[in-house]
Design an enzyme around this catalytic site. Sequence first.
Site, PDB file in Angstrom:
ATOM      1  N   SER A   1       0.821  -1.218   0.000  1.00 22.44           N
ATOM      2  CA  SER A   1       0.000   0.000   0.000  1.00 22.44           C
ATOM      3  C   SER A   1       0.854   1.267   0.000  1.00 22.44           C
ATOM      4  CB  SER A   1      -0.932  -0.011   1.211  1.00 22.44           C
ATOM      5  OG  SER A   1      -0.158  -0.142   2.393  1.00 22.44           O
ATOM      6  N   GLY A   2       1.999   1.191  -0.707  1.00 23.64           N
ATOM      7  CA  GLY A   2       2.793   2.401  -0.939  1.00 23.64           C
ATOM      8  C   GLY A   2       2.190   3.174  -2.104  1.00 23.64           C
TER       9      GLY A   2
ATOM     10  N   ALA B   1       2.863   3.250  -5.300  1.00 22.24           N
ATOM     11  CA  ALA B   1       2.564   2.471  -6.514  1.00 22.24           C
ATOM     12  C   ALA B   1       1.268   1.686  -6.320  1.00 22.24           C
ATOM     13  CB  ALA B   1       3.718   1.524  -6.831  1.00 22.24           C
TER      14      ALA B   1
ATOM     15  N   LYS C   1       0.918  -5.442   4.672  1.00 21.04           N
ATOM     16  CA  LYS C   1       1.503  -6.000   5.886  1.00 21.04           C
ATOM     17  C   LYS C   1       1.490  -4.969   7.014  1.00 21.04           C
ATOM     18  CE  LYS C   1       6.041  -7.041   5.695  1.00 21.04           C
ATOM     19  NZ  LYS C   1       7.246  -7.807   5.353  1.00 21.04           N
TER      20      LYS C   1
ATOM     21  N   GLN D   1      11.471  11.750   0.843  1.00 23.56           N
ATOM     22  CA  GLN D   1      11.402  13.140   1.293  1.00 23.56           C
ATOM     23  C   GLN D   1      11.349  14.124   0.137  1.00 23.56           C
ATOM     24  OE1 GLN D   1      14.744  13.683   3.910  1.00 23.56           O
ATOM     25  NE2 GLN D   1      13.784  12.579   5.584  1.00 23.56           N
ATOM     26  N   GLY D   2      12.364  14.055  -0.728  1.00 20.34           N
ATOM     27  CA  GLY D   2      12.571  15.105  -1.720  1.00 20.34           C
ATOM     28  C   GLY D   2      11.326  15.444  -2.510  1.00 20.34           C
ATOM     29  N   GLY D   3      10.789  14.478  -3.240  1.00 20.79           N
ATOM     30  CA  GLY D   3       9.584  14.751  -4.006  1.00 20.79           C
ATOM     31  C   GLY D   3       9.491  13.910  -5.247  1.00 20.79           C
TER      32      GLY D   3
ATOM     33  N   ARG E   1      24.003  10.263  -7.368  1.00 20.62           N
ATOM     34  CA  ARG E   1      24.110   9.620  -6.060  1.00 20.62           C
ATOM     35  C   ARG E   1      25.267   8.629  -5.939  1.00 20.62           C
ATOM     36  NH1 ARG E   1      18.092   8.317  -4.242  1.00 20.62           N
ATOM     37  NH2 ARG E   1      17.864  10.555  -3.955  1.00 20.62           N
TER      38      ARG E   1
ATOM     39  N   ARG F   1      19.653   5.065 -10.040  1.00 22.89           N
ATOM     40  CA  ARG F   1      18.423   5.849 -10.184  1.00 22.89           C
ATOM     41  C   ARG F   1      18.677   7.349 -10.002  1.00 22.89           C
ATOM     42  NH1 ARG F   1      14.810   7.818  -6.491  1.00 22.89           N
ATOM     43  NH2 ARG F   1      15.739   6.647  -4.788  1.00 22.89           N
TER      44      ARG F   1
ATOM     45  N   SER G   1      11.774   7.910  -8.423  1.00 21.06           N
ATOM     46  CA  SER G   1      11.110   6.694  -7.928  1.00 21.06           C
ATOM     47  C   SER G   1       9.612   6.893  -7.746  1.00 21.06           C
ATOM     48  CB  SER G   1      11.740   6.219  -6.627  1.00 21.06           C
ATOM     49  OG  SER G   1      11.842   7.283  -5.728  1.00 21.06           O
TER      50      SER G   1
HETATM   51  C1  SIN Z   1      15.817  12.275  -1.050  1.00 19.24           C
HETATM   52  O1  SIN Z   1      14.988  13.129  -0.809  1.00 19.24           O
HETATM   53  O2  SIN Z   1      17.033  12.510  -1.034  1.00 19.24           O
HETATM   54  C2  SIN Z   1      15.368  10.871  -1.342  1.00 19.24           C
HETATM   55  C3  SIN Z   1      14.446  10.820  -2.470  1.00 19.24           C
HETATM   56  C4  SIN Z   1      14.880   9.772  -3.437  1.00 19.24           C
HETATM   57  O3  SIN Z   1      15.358   8.706  -3.008  1.00 19.24           O
HETATM   58  O4  SIN Z   1      14.810   9.998  -4.649  1.00 19.24           O
END
Ligand code: SIN
Length: 524
Positions: free
Chosen positions: A14-15, A17, A36, A48-50, A277, A373, A378
Amino acid sequence: MTNNKTYDFLIVGSGLAGLFAAYQAAKYGSVLIVSKIKENKINSWLAQGGIAVAMGEGDSIGSHVEDTLKTGRGICNKEAVKVLVEEGIECVQELIDTGMKFDKKNGKYNFGLEGGHSKRRVIHAHGSSTGEAVTRFLYDKVKEIANITFLHHTQVLDLISTKDEVAGINTLDMESGEVNSFYSRNTILATGGYNNIYLRNTNPNAAVGEGISMALSAGAEIRDMEFTQFHPTAFYSESGTIFLISEAVRGEGAYLINSKGERFMSNYHEMEELAPRDVVAKAIFEEIKKSDKKFIYLDARHLGETSIKDNFSNIYNFALAEGIDMTSELIPIAPAAHYSVGGIKTDLFGATSVGRLFAIGEVASTGVHGANRLASNSLLECLVFGRRAAVKASENIGSEINIPESDLIQYKVSDFSMQHYNITLHKLQRIFTEKVGIIRNEDDLNDALTEIEILSEQLPAMSSDSFFRKERDLLNLAESIVRSALYRKESRGAHQRSDHPDLSSKFYGHVVLINSSIKFEKID
Ligand code: SIN
């Protein structure tokens, strides 16, 4: 409660997606969501980021595609990336049209910047609480839809497979202990990644790759398992407390500082703190290795108290609870396992190599991420491929499925087998942390494989308890990651080998596992 109803769509997870797929699927037929999690705290909440989306002024589909391909280190599926970027705009617009509120500044969407992006294109909500805001929004929507049934606190034991199709799932009710079967014309796995297989990770406890391991058992192909993405900046504390410090903080200008108090990223990449990253995580790993500490620092002090509190209130509050005031102090950070780039191989509609089985979100390998990625792609992938899978799966509505005789009699779960599973998971966390980290080598990977094989030999007879089957699945998953990492004798993106430090044209493609065999699919 054995349920004899056959659902049109069964969604596991239930995320974002799972919820977006359910929202779309409910336009066509009946939906059962099995989760679960008790309180609906899932990986997407922690994002967090978006959402990276090419909607801002001066941005373009071409530029977002190019950044994604560049960050993916040459092995993204170009067609999938095009779909992601183009349809991503429609999906985000659909969320907005349905009432989702993203952050604005002076009346316009306030796009953030993150590593590997050449433009400000990360749309966010409640500052750096985007995952939680979007998931909560969709959860509330989905709860109101009459033909969606939600089953919480339910552990999936395995997939019900018939010949080359999946017909549903067997589950364990975590409250009553009851074992049940649920049947469906389409089973859509949206179970997230596997990074809780590392001690230091940014994922919830539930992220142990169950979807991948169950699909592997059902004969599905899995791909790119060697690419485990480490997030460069997770909070570090001796006590083990860990939380994400979003890339968006670096996007607003925060610096990385080594133990000598020096900025160092210009020694590694021209984009410095905003390099992709894989580069930043590896650079931090090298700087930590040169020092006598287990962490370095993120310096956000110059961003100013107002900007920090306005844009990153959750991060500010987490850090403050750990005794760090990020408006006036350096934040101790170190990389942590964050995202499973590989997963169940799918086509452009989330369909796997097994009939009636779909995979979406982090559990899937759609090919959009290549070897690494791009930040905030994501959640976009969750939306685009969640919607595509629901539409594609709707073609199966009305079809007859082959439901096998129920054999639930053999499904029992004891406290002993659950404890055994947890002890094995803990052992795997140590093995992965020590031997399958950011930088790998053949000797360590072989040691890891041997240790996993020993754990497999120690597994009690499977027939006696279905949680031992889950444990076998977990060990198979662990083995598939290590075997893939051994296979790829080069360094590419999120897979870095000290014994093969360069890119190799021999490995221009994908490591694919099916049952117990491994093969390499070259890109033409
Ligand atoms: C982040 O805000 O750094 C994580 C978001 C992500 O994994 O793309």
